[in-house]
Design a protein around this motif. Sequence first.
Motif, PDB file in Angstrom:
ATOM      1  N   UNK A  71      23.698  -7.453 -47.689  1.00 57.96           N
ATOM      2  CA  UNK A  71      24.036  -6.347 -46.792  1.00 57.96           C
ATOM      3  C   UNK A  71      22.962  -6.096 -45.735  1.00 57.96           C
ATOM      4  N   UNK A  72      21.717  -6.465 -46.025  1.00 61.01           N
ATOM      5  CA  UNK A  72      20.635  -6.265 -45.065  1.00 61.01           C
ATOM      6  C   UNK A  72      20.916  -6.986 -43.748  1.00 61.01           C
ATOM      7  N   UNK A  73      21.716  -8.053 -43.825  1.00 65.23           N
ATOM      8  CA  UNK A  73      22.026  -8.820 -42.631  1.00 65.23           C
ATOM      9  C   UNK A  73      22.829  -8.057 -41.604  1.00 65.23           C
ATOM     10  N   UNK A  74      23.548  -7.012 -42.026  1.00 68.16           N
ATOM     11  CA  UNK A  74      24.323  -6.218 -41.077  1.00 68.16           C
ATOM     12  C   UNK A  74      23.389  -5.573 -40.065  1.00 68.16           C
ATOM     13  N   UNK A  75      22.380  -4.854 -40.536  1.00 68.61           N
ATOM     14  CA  UNK A  75      21.453  -4.165 -39.639  1.00 68.61           C
ATOM     15  C   UNK A  75      20.631  -5.155 -38.817  1.00 68.61           C
ATOM     16  N   UNK A  76      20.174  -6.224 -39.450  1.00 70.03           N
ATOM     17  CA  UNK A  76      19.316  -7.171 -38.746  1.00 70.03           C
ATOM     18  C   UNK A  76      20.083  -7.886 -37.637  1.00 70.03           C
ATOM     19  N   UNK A  77      21.307  -8.305 -37.937  1.00 68.95           N
ATOM     20  CA  UNK A  77      22.124  -8.972 -36.916  1.00 68.95           C
ATOM     21  C   UNK A  77      22.484  -8.004 -35.797  1.00 68.95           C
ATOM     22  N   UNK A  78      22.878  -6.792 -36.156  1.00 65.95           N
ATOM     23  CA  UNK A  78      23.254  -5.799 -35.150  1.00 65.95           C
ATOM     24  C   UNK A  78      22.084  -5.479 -34.223  1.00 65.95           C
ATOM     25  N   UNK A  79      20.920  -5.282 -34.773  1.00 67.06           N
ATOM     26  CA  UNK A  79      19.762  -4.940 -33.939  1.00 67.06           C
ATOM     27  C   UNK A  79      19.378  -6.089 -33.007  1.00 67.06           C
ATOM     28  N   UNK A  80      19.591  -7.313 -33.445  1.00 69.98           N
ATOM     29  CA  UNK A  80      19.275  -8.460 -32.591  1.00 69.98           C
ATOM     30  C   UNK A  80      20.166  -8.489 -31.355  1.00 69.98           C
ATOM     31  N   UNK A  81      21.463  -8.291 -31.553  1.00 76.31           N
ATOM     32  CA  UNK A  81      22.381  -8.330 -30.409  1.00 76.31           C
ATOM     33  C   UNK A  81      22.277  -7.047 -29.589  1.00 76.31           C
ATOM     34  N   UNK A  82      21.909  -5.948 -30.216  1.00 81.79           N
ATOM     35  CA  UNK A  82      21.736  -4.693 -29.494  1.00 81.79           C
ATOM     36  C   UNK A  82      20.571  -4.788 -28.506  1.00 81.79           C
ATOM     37  N   UNK A  83      19.517  -5.510 -28.876  1.00 86.24           N
ATOM     38  CA  UNK A  83      18.389  -5.694 -27.966  1.00 86.24           C
ATOM     39  C   UNK A  83      18.828  -6.437 -26.710  1.00 86.24           C
ATOM     40  N   UNK A  84      19.690  -7.433 -26.889  1.00 84.24           N
ATOM     41  CA  UNK A  84      20.228  -8.169 -25.743  1.00 84.24           C
ATOM     42  C   UNK A  84      21.092  -7.258 -24.884  1.00 84.24           C
ATOM     43  N   UNK A  85      21.947  -6.468 -25.517  1.00 84.02           N
ATOM     44  CA  UNK A  85      22.819  -5.558 -24.782  1.00 84.02           C
ATOM     45  C   UNK A  85      22.000  -4.576 -23.938  1.00 84.02           C
ATOM     46  N   UNK A  86      20.944  -4.059 -24.506  1.00 81.13           N
ATOM     47  CA  UNK A  86      20.102  -3.101 -23.773  1.00 81.13           C
ATOM     48  C   UNK A  86      19.462  -3.750 -22.555  1.00 81.13           C
ATOM     49  N   UNK A  87      19.049  -4.995 -22.677  1.00 76.83           N
ATOM     50  CA  UNK A  87      18.447  -5.691 -21.548  1.00 76.83           C
ATOM     51  C   UNK A  87      19.472  -5.915 -20.440  1.00 76.83           C
ATOM     52  N   UNK A  88      20.679  -6.313 -20.814  1.00 74.04           N
ATOM     53  CA  UNK A  88      21.726  -6.542 -19.816  1.00 74.04           C
ATOM     54  C   UNK A  88      22.084  -5.237 -19.114  1.00 74.04           C
ATOM     55  N   UNK A  89      22.240  -4.166 -19.871  1.00 80.10           N
ATOM     56  CA  UNK A  89      22.543  -2.865 -19.275  1.00 80.10           C
ATOM     57  C   UNK A  89      21.413  -2.424 -18.345  1.00 80.10           C
ATOM     58  N   UNK A  90      20.188  -2.630 -18.757  1.00 82.19           N
ATOM     59  CA  UNK A  90      19.033  -2.262 -17.929  1.00 82.19           C
ATOM     60  C   UNK A  90      19.077  -2.977 -16.590  1.00 82.19           C
ATOM     61  N   UNK A  91      19.330  -4.279 -16.616  1.00 79.23           N
ATOM     62  CA  UNK A  91      19.355  -5.062 -15.373  1.00 79.23           C
ATOM     63  C   UNK A  91      20.529  -4.650 -14.486  1.00 79.23           C
ATOM     64  N   UNK A  92      21.659  -4.356 -15.088  1.00 78.75           N
ATOM     65  CA  UNK A  92      22.812  -3.900 -14.317  1.00 78.75           C
ATOM     66  C   UNK A  92      22.498  -2.578 -13.618  1.00 78.75           C
ATOM     67  N   UNK A  93      21.877  -1.670 -14.326  1.00 80.24           N
ATOM     68  CA  UNK A  93      21.559  -0.374 -13.742  1.00 80.24           C
ATOM     69  C   UNK A  93      20.532  -0.509 -12.625  1.00 80.24           C
ATOM     70  N   UNK A  94      19.592  -1.423 -12.785  1.00 80.77           N
ATOM     71  CA  UNK A  94      18.613  -1.678 -11.726  1.00 80.77           C
ATOM     72  C   UNK A  94      19.283  -2.222 -10.466  1.00 80.77           C
ATOM     73  N   UNK A  95      20.433  -2.900 -10.664  1.00 79.69           N
ATOM     74  CA  UNK A  95      21.179  -3.453  -9.535  1.00 79.69           C
ATOM     75  C   UNK A  95      22.180  -2.448  -8.967  1.00 79.69           C
ATOM     76  N   UNK A  96      22.129  -1.213  -9.430  1.00 74.27           N
ATOM     77  CA  UNK A  96      22.999  -0.179  -8.899  1.00 74.27           C
ATOM     78  C   UNK A  96      24.325  -0.024  -9.601  1.00 74.27           C
ATOM     79  N   UNK A  97      24.489  -0.683 -10.746  1.00 72.68           N
ATOM     80  CA  UNK A  97      25.735  -0.618 -11.513  1.00 72.68           C
ATOM     81  C   UNK A  97      25.593   0.457 -12.579  1.00 72.68           C
ATOM     82  N   UNK A  98      26.549   1.377 -12.643  1.00 79.29           N
ATOM     83  CA  UNK A  98      26.503   2.452 -13.642  1.00 79.29           C
ATOM     84  C   UNK A  98      27.036   1.915 -14.964  1.00 79.29           C
ATOM     85  N   UNK A  99      26.188   1.160 -15.662  1.00 83.65           N
ATOM     86  CA  UNK A  99      26.579   0.469 -16.892  1.00 83.65           C
ATOM     87  C   UNK A  99      26.199   1.274 -18.124  1.00 83.65           C
TER      88      UNK A  99
END
Length: 252
Positions: A71-99
């Motif tokens: 079950x520990x893999x649920x949190x570990x896998x989720x946090x790994x992909x969440x870090x990627x999502x946050x980076x993509x959202x950050x870059x979109x917002x820097x480009x003027x996209x309300x992401x």
Amino acid sequence: MSERILLKLGGSVVTEKGRAGAIDEGRVLSIAREIGKRPEKEYLLVHGAGSCGHPEAKAYGIAGGVDRSNREGIAITHHAVLALNREIVKRLREAGVDAVGISPLQGCLADNGRIRSYEHRHIAGMVGLGIVPVLHGDVVMDCTRGACIVSGDQLVQYLAKNLAPDRIGLATDVPGILEGDRVIPSIVPGKFDPSSIGSSGHTDVTGGMRGKVEELMDLARTGRTSEIFHVSRLSDFLDGRPHGGTVVKGRD
């Protein structure tokens, strides 16, 4: 009325799939800028996990189901992909996209590896306000398996059926569906065998290109057309120009 585009960014596009946890920051920034140049369009974005999630899911055997032993893999896998999502959202917002990032783990329920239910009215509401929802492949709870991986490609099919985008595109690291070195310009259900597609050489627990095509062919059977193209042709796709990729036709 604004054109609504459902765009999937492959995991191999936004990460360096040979290096665990490595985000391709230059490419993410380039994608964000292309989207930011076209504020008149409505967007639904989905991205794959690539090296930020697939290695973790494989290490914990999530594709085979989850119980108290892993079950520990649920949190570990989720946090790994969440870090990627946050980076993509950050870059979109820097480009003027309300992401805004949206994680399927909070609200998506699967049964034997397939989405059983996922509230989507809030996503439609965001799009209607000009906000860009950014979803991602994720580990979600599963009625049969305990938990499973829902790929970005499966999310594309679900969102396409429920939110009626005008166009659906998958940006990948290949120019389309290949037959040898040649791009197949179009395919239709019943006239193409997805099993002929080779698997990715990198860690991918969701089926790679074969998984993409199977999801899109299921979508095509409902009459919805989608397109697969190389990420370098993103501007062509967004502007409705030929991109040299493959069209999965909803109707022959």
